[in-house]
Every structure is written in structure tokens, then in C-alpha cells.
Design an enzyme around this catalytic site. Structure first.
Site, PDB file in Angstrom:
ATOM      1  N   SER A  29       9.660   9.532  -2.881  1.00  0.00           N
ATOM      2  CA  SER A  29      10.383   8.543  -2.079  1.00  0.00           C
ATOM      3  C   SER A  29      11.739   9.065  -1.645  1.00  0.00           C
ATOM      4  O   SER A  29      12.157   8.886  -0.491  1.00  0.00           O
ATOM      5  CB  SER A  29      10.549   7.246  -2.878  1.00  0.00           C
ATOM      6  OG  SER A  29       9.304   6.673  -3.187  1.00  0.00           O
ATOM      7  N   GLY A  97       2.178   6.504   3.565  1.00  0.00           N
ATOM      8  CA  GLY A  97       2.841   5.349   4.164  1.00  0.00           C
ATOM      9  C   GLY A  97       4.221   5.683   4.687  1.00  0.00           C
ATOM     10  O   GLY A  97       4.659   5.143   5.708  1.00  0.00           O
ATOM     11  N   SER A 169       7.803  -3.119   1.816  1.00  0.00           N
ATOM     12  CA  SER A 169       9.230  -2.849   2.013  1.00  0.00           C
ATOM     13  C   SER A 169       9.442  -1.697   2.983  1.00  0.00           C
ATOM     14  O   SER A 169      10.530  -1.542   3.549  1.00  0.00           O
ATOM     15  CB  SER A 169       9.890  -2.523   0.675  1.00  0.00           C
ATOM     16  OG  SER A 169       9.396  -1.297   0.146  1.00  0.00           O
ATOM     17  N   GLU A 316       4.075  -0.369  -7.416  1.00  0.00           N
ATOM     18  CA  GLU A 316       3.443   0.949  -7.539  1.00  0.00           C
ATOM     19  C   GLU A 316       3.122   1.307  -8.987  1.00  0.00           C
ATOM     20  O   GLU A 316       2.323   2.205  -9.251  1.00  0.00           O
ATOM     21  CB  GLU A 316       4.334   2.026  -6.926  1.00  0.00           C
ATOM     22  CG  GLU A 316       5.650   2.253  -7.659  1.00  0.00           C
ATOM     23  CD  GLU A 316       6.586   3.128  -6.847  1.00  0.00           C
ATOM     24  OE1 GLU A 316       7.037   4.137  -7.389  1.00  0.00           O
ATOM     25  OE2 GLU A 316       6.862   2.800  -5.667  1.00  0.00           O
ATOM     26  N   HIS A 343      -2.469  -1.372   0.180  1.00  0.00           N
ATOM     27  CA  HIS A 343      -2.020  -0.010  -0.116  1.00  0.00           C
ATOM     28  C   HIS A 343      -3.124   0.993   0.220  1.00  0.00           C
ATOM     29  O   HIS A 343      -4.004   0.710   1.023  1.00  0.00           O
ATOM     30  CB  HIS A 343      -1.569   0.087  -1.567  1.00  0.00           C
ATOM     31  CG  HIS A 343      -0.162  -0.372  -1.768  1.00  0.00           C
ATOM     32  ND1 HIS A 343       0.777   0.348  -2.462  1.00  0.00           N
ATOM     33  CD2 HIS A 343       0.487  -1.489  -1.341  1.00  0.00           C
ATOM     34  CE1 HIS A 343       1.927  -0.293  -2.470  1.00  0.00           C
ATOM     35  NE2 HIS A 343       1.774  -1.423  -1.793  1.00  0.00           N
ATOM     36  N   ARG A 347      -5.843  -2.183  -4.222  1.00  0.00           N
ATOM     37  CA  ARG A 347      -5.692  -1.753  -5.613  1.00  0.00           C
ATOM     38  C   ARG A 347      -6.113  -2.833  -6.608  1.00  0.00           C
ATOM     39  O   ARG A 347      -6.563  -2.508  -7.713  1.00  0.00           O
ATOM     40  CB  ARG A 347      -4.244  -1.316  -5.883  1.00  0.00           C
ATOM     41  CG  ARG A 347      -3.936   0.072  -5.345  1.00  0.00           C
ATOM     42  CD  ARG A 347      -2.537   0.518  -5.670  1.00  0.00           C
ATOM     43  NE  ARG A 347      -2.339   1.917  -5.253  1.00  0.00           N
ATOM     44  CZ  ARG A 347      -1.157   2.500  -5.141  1.00  0.00           C
ATOM     45  NH1 ARG A 347      -0.057   1.817  -5.414  1.00  0.00           N
ATOM     46  NH2 ARG A 347      -1.068   3.764  -4.771  1.00  0.00           N
TER      47      ARG A 347
END
Length: 438
Positions: A29, A97, A169, A316, A343, A347
């Protein structure tokens, strides 16, 4: 033609409590955010400790295609990023993503058309929120999902836009990261259910401020669910990338499920990474957790206890927590994670199905999972091309014989060499310790 069967990886069983120190590579990230900011900066930037994985390499390749120079040192994890005039090109998003949601705003600043596509599974991931927002800010875009084309005009008006970011987000972060380069900056107002994974937006805001950009947030006068980025020069920054704490959670879970002890070095004392929440989660489930200097150590309990937890901001971590819950001696309720249905795979459905296929007792709820104690048995654990599904199966395999994981290679999305790290962790325990524990 005979269909190609997916490869199966025999998840290793821990013969004794795991005792190991595991050094993890950099945060995906942070690395991908730093790459975006460096590409839009006012001069060359250096990233030290950058993650090299499929997701980050896709980001590097995409920025190169758009005119940015990215040079890697011999160690591969030190990157020199030199901004260039943005141009049209082709972007392969894979399943990342961050690529499919962070790069369209950058592409709107390019001089030329930028075509986006990715893996087959990526074509179902929701992108309309950010693409429609960019249209309202002045961008010319064909398509609402992969594949799509951004027809860059060399600049973007920017301004104010209202979106529903309850699905991810990343819709907010994607707009904020490039906003200082828009003519009018950007004001993003969210309307809808609460935005998930807020720590990731906090990460974006903190990194923008480090690059000299003025950002107002809901906590600093931006108004309820409103973020504002003023136009300005993005300063070149030499970024030092923290270890990936979300990737670390599987290794810490290994200590928890085997009653062992695992240490992860260089754990930051302060961080915006959602993975830091694993400390409190493991404490709740009965583990001992201590941070000594920059070393985080987890010692597993004799038995894991179940938990009732809202994972909305740290979704996550759900696959890791679900794996732990499936091995606990009490019921667990994981809540606030309906957004995980969008996702890499759904999931929630995937976790419930795979746990139940091993004899477990997991059920989907409106916004999460309920997992009850059950004796698990061996079998195939499908990964669904989802890296965190694969590592969840590996955790279960530590204490359940005969777990075979489909396509363990998908972990290269964020952690190349996972299998080697996992095996090294298991065999790091001195032989004398193994005998004493057997």
C-alpha cells in the site's frame, strides 16, 4: 482440449510450536502510493525498501508506459523515480485494485489515450464510482469497467464531487493522490454507508502531507465525510517503506495456532497500516503480544478463544482472522465487512465455502461471517486467485493434515516467495526444540 488443472501445494503441517523470526518486505500500500506521488513530483524521488511483487511491478510498468522513468538498484528494492511528461499508453492492471483505481486520475493528466485492462477476474471489480467521478471533474472516459480508456488532455479541471465510497476506500484515495495536480484541486464528499478501511485513507492523507500538499479531512475541518486537496506542487520525497504489516499477519498467526513464538522485526511504533490491528486481535484471542523496540513478538496460547469483532476498517485482515477463528475453541462473529464481496473474489462466500469444505461450521451473515468450533479435516483449499485466501489456507494447514492449496503462486501479488518464507519459518526452530516439543 483437456482443461488445465490448477496446481496444488501441500500446506506443511507444523510438527511442533513454531519458533522463528521472520523479516517481511515492504508494504504494498505504501509502495504504490509512493510511486504515484513520485511520478507526479517536482523532481526525482528515491524509494528505499520498496516491495517488489506483482501488484507493485504492475504499477511500475504502468508508470513507465505513461512516461515516468523508474530505475531499480541491484537490490531491486531501491527505486529511483524521475517524473516525465505524461503520455498515452496501455496499462495492465492485473488484479491490482491500486492500479485500476489510482492510475485513471493520473491518466487524465496525460497527453493521449490510456487504455486499461487486466486479468479476467478483474473485469467484475467495481470501478464506476471513480470513473464517473473523474467524468464529473472533466475527464473523457470510455467504459465503466475493465477494459476502459481514459482520453487524457494534459490537464484536468478538478473541483468538487460527491461519491458513494462504501464499496472501497480506494475510490477516495485514488482521487486524492493526484488531486494537487488538478487545476482546482479536489473536494471529495462521501454519501452512503460508512467508508471501509479508513486507515488506508489516513495513509494517503499522511503521505500527501509529507509531500507538501495541503489536505483537509473530516477530522481537520473538511466537514463530515469530506476531504479537500488544494492544488499545488507535489514535492519530491525520499520514501522509506515500512514492512507490510498485513502480510505479516499470517506469520504471527502461525505462532498463535501452534502455541509457538514468532518475531517480526522493524515493526513501526506508529503507522497508518491496517495490519497493525492484528496485535489487538491476537490479544483478544488469548495470545501474548509484546513490542520491544522495533521487534513485535507473538506467543500463542494453549487454546485460541473465539471473538466478536467489527473488521470494517481492517477488512483485509478478514481471511487471517477467519482462519484463526476456524481453529478456535469458541464461536466467532466477524462483522462490518460486507464490502469484501467486491474484492479479488467474494471473500465472504469463499471463506465460508472453503472452511465448510474442510468440515468447519461457517455461515455468511448480512455483513460478515459466523464461525463455530468444528473439527477440521484435510482437503483442497481453493484460492480463487486471491492472495489472502491462499495464506488463510496455509494457516489452517499448520494444524490440519492434508491441506492442499490451489495456486499458492497467487501470493506473489503482494508477497513473492511466500512458500520459501513459510518453509523457512517452520524449519527455523532448532532441532533440539522440535524434539523437546514432540
Amino acid at each position: 482440449m483437456e482443461a488445465v488443472r490448477p496446481s496444488l501445494w501441500n500446506a506443511p503441517r507444523a510438527e511442533s510450536p513454531v519458533l522463528a523470526t521472520v523479516a517481511l518486505p515492504g508494504s504494498k500500500s505504501i509502495t504504490n502510493r509512493a510511486l504515484i506521488l513520485a511520478a507526479l513530483g517536482d523532481g526525482p524521488s528515491t524509494l528505499t525498501g520498496a516491495l517488489r511483487s506483482r501488484d507493485t511491478d504492475l504499477m511500475i510498468d504502468a508508470l513507465r508506459a505513461l512516461g515516468t522513468t523508474v530505475d531499480a538498484a541491484a537490490d531491486g528494492t531501491t527505486l529511483r523515480v524521475t517524473p516525465g511528461s505524461l503520455r498515452g499508453g496501455v496499462v495492465d492492471c492485473g488484479l491490482a485494485g491500486t492500479v485500476m483505481r489510482f492510475l485513471p486520475p493520473v491518466s487524465a493528466l496525460a497527453d493521449g489515450a490510456v487504455r486499461f485492462d487486466g486479468d479476467e477476474q478483474a473485469r467484475t471489480r467495481p470501478l464506476g464510482t471513480i470513473l464517473n467521478a473523474l467524468r464529473r471533474l472533466g475527464a473523457d472516459i470510455d467504459g465503466d469497467a475493465l477494459p476502459f480508456t481514459v482520453r487524457g488532455a494534459g490537464s484536468l479541471r478538478g473541483g468538487s464531487v460527491t461519491i458513494d465510497a462504501s464499496g472501497s476506500s480506494q475510490f477516495v484515495s485514488g482521487l486524492l493522490l493526484s488531486a494537487a495536480s488538478f487545476d482546482e484541486g479536489v473536494t471529495v464528499h462521501h454519501e452512503g454507508e460508512p467508508v471501509p478501511s479508513m486507515p488506508h485513507i489516513d495513509m494517503t492523507v499522511e503521505m500527501l502531507r509529507q509531500a507538501g500538499i495541503e489536505v483537509s479531512t473530516p477530522a481537520t475541518g473538511g466537514g463530515a465525510d469530506t476531504w479537500h486537496v488544494r492544488p499545488g506542487v507535489i514535492r519530491a520525497v525520499d520514501w522509506v517503506i515500512e514492512p507490510d504489516l498485513s502480510n505479516a499477519t499470517a506469520f504471527l498467526a502461525a505462532a498463535a495456532v501452534t502455541g509457538g513464538e514468532v518475531t517480526v522485526p522493524l515493526w513501526p511504533a506508529r503507522t497508518t497500516q491496517p495490519g497493525d490491528a492484528i496485535r489487538e486481535i491476537l490479544l483478544t484471542m488469548g495470545a501474548e503480544v509484546r513490542l520491544e523496540g522495533s521487534n513485535l513478538t507473538v506467543r500463542g496460547p494453549r487454546k485460541l478463544t473465539g471473538l466478536d469483532i467489527d473488521l470494517h476498517d481492517v477488512g483485509e485482515l478478514t481471511p487471517t482472522v477467519a482462519a484463526l477463528a476456524s481453529l478456535a475453541d469458541g464461536p466467532s462473529h466477524l462483522r462490518g465487512i460486507a464490502h469484501l464481496r467486491g474484492h479479488e473474489t467474494d471473500r465472504l462466500a469463499a471463506l465460508a465455502h472453503e472452511i465448510n469444505a474442510l468440515g468447519g461450521n461457517a455461515a455468511e451473515t448480512a455483513d460478515g461471517l459466523t464461525i463455530l468450533p468444528a473439527e477440521l479435516h484435510g482437503g483442497t483449499w481453493r484460492s480463487y486467485a486471491d492472495h489472502r485466501m491462499a495464506t488463510a489456507g496455509a494457516i489452517i494447514g499448520l494444524t490440519v493434515d492434508g491441506i492442499e492449496i490451489e495456486d499458492i503462486g497467487t501470493t506473489a501479488k503482494t508477497l513473492p516467495g511466500f512458500e520459501t518464507l513459510w518453509a523457512t519459518m517452520l524449519f527455523e526452530t532448532p532441532k533440539t526444540e522440535r524434539k523437546a516439543s514432540s
